[in-house]
Design an enzyme around this catalytic site. Structure first.
Site, PDB file in Angstrom:
ATOM      1  N   ASP A  49       0.787  -1.192   0.211  1.00 44.84           N
ATOM      2  CA  ASP A  49      -0.010   0.025  -0.099  1.00 44.84           C
ATOM      3  C   ASP A  49       0.931   1.318   0.062  1.00 44.84           C
ATOM      4  O   ASP A  49       0.591   2.156  -0.645  1.00 44.84           O
ATOM      5  CB  ASP A  49      -1.034   0.065   1.152  1.00 44.84           C
ATOM      6  N   GLU A 121      -2.007  -5.362  -3.705  1.00 41.07           N
ATOM      7  CA  GLU A 121      -0.851  -4.606  -2.931  1.00 41.07           C
ATOM      8  C   GLU A 121       0.206  -5.474  -2.368  1.00 41.07           C
ATOM      9  O   GLU A 121       1.368  -4.976  -2.262  1.00 41.07           O
ATOM     10  CB  GLU A 121      -1.639  -3.864  -1.648  1.00 41.07           C
TER      11      GLU A 121
END
Length: 228
Positions: A49, A121
């Site tokens: 992320d 992610e």
């Protein structure tokens, strides 16, 4: 570690061959499938992320050198939100190789937006740890493709735009009311109404509350734009 045929095929779709294939194996392992001998992808998701965020922030600054922070923030949010990440994951069929526990398998986990978004992610983090930031950045920009260049100048999501519309007129923030919930427990469908204190409202239906709220806000904004 030797990868399965499915993961070798996924490497081709991803466009990166892992020097440390165990990173890819971890990246596609959901918490429902973890064990004492098998790490899940939650820590990688946390890192991925941040890597994704840095790459997108850099790209947006480079593409528009005159944009203010207030203009850049919604564009950034549009590029890194779970919906966008899940769309990218679907394009490379990440769902086909996710390692899920029985409960997630039975509830359609391979198609779930949250799992796909988290998974891409984690894969980004795995690439970063395997080959470094430059390789990860190139991969991200390739996977996101034209999304980076085509993100709308005003990329605010519908709920934010509706709230700003209400605040500009001295109204309370919009309310979001669950009108109905249908479908089985593992695949619910929500109908949400976006309501203003003026009495104006619009409904929308989607497979998650967040999507239904966004759609309802968008429908209400469209109605407001038609009003004199």
């Amino acid at each position: 570690m030797k990868l399965s045929a499915e993961l070798r095929s996924f490497q081709d779709r991803l466009g990166h061959r892992f020097a440390s294939p165990e990173l890819l194996a971890q990246a596609v392992t959901h918490a429902s499938m973890s064990s004492a001998n098998r790490d899940d992808n939650q820590r990688l998701e946390f890192l991925g992320d941040r890597v994704l965020g840095l790459v997108m922030a850099e790209a947006l600054l480079s593409l528009d050198k005159s944009a203010t922070e207030g203009q850049l923030a919604p564009r950034f949010n549009a590029l890194v939100r779970k919906e966008t990440c899940a769309d990218v994951a679907r394009e490379i069929d990440l769902g086909a190789v996710l390692r899920l526990g029985r409960s997630e398998m039975l509830s359609g986990g391979r198609r779930k937006q949250a799992l796909l978004g988290d998974g891409i992610e984690a894969v980004i983090a795995a690439v970063y740890m395997d080959a470094g930031f430059e390789v990860a950045r190139a991969l991200i920009l390739r996977l996101w493709g034209t999304r980076v260049h085509e993100v709308e100048e005003d990329a605010r999501d519908a709920k934010t735009a509706l709230q700003e519309w209400a605040q500009a007129r001295g109204l309370s923030p919009p309310a979001y009311v669950e009108v109905a919930r249908t479908g089985p427990d593992h695949a619910p469908v929500f109908t949400i109404a976006a309501e203003l204190e003026t009495g104006q409202s619009q409904k929308a239906t989607a497979g998650s509350k967040r999507q239904a709220e966004q759609a309802a806000a968008g429908n209400l904004l469209a109605e407001l734009e038609k009003s004199p």
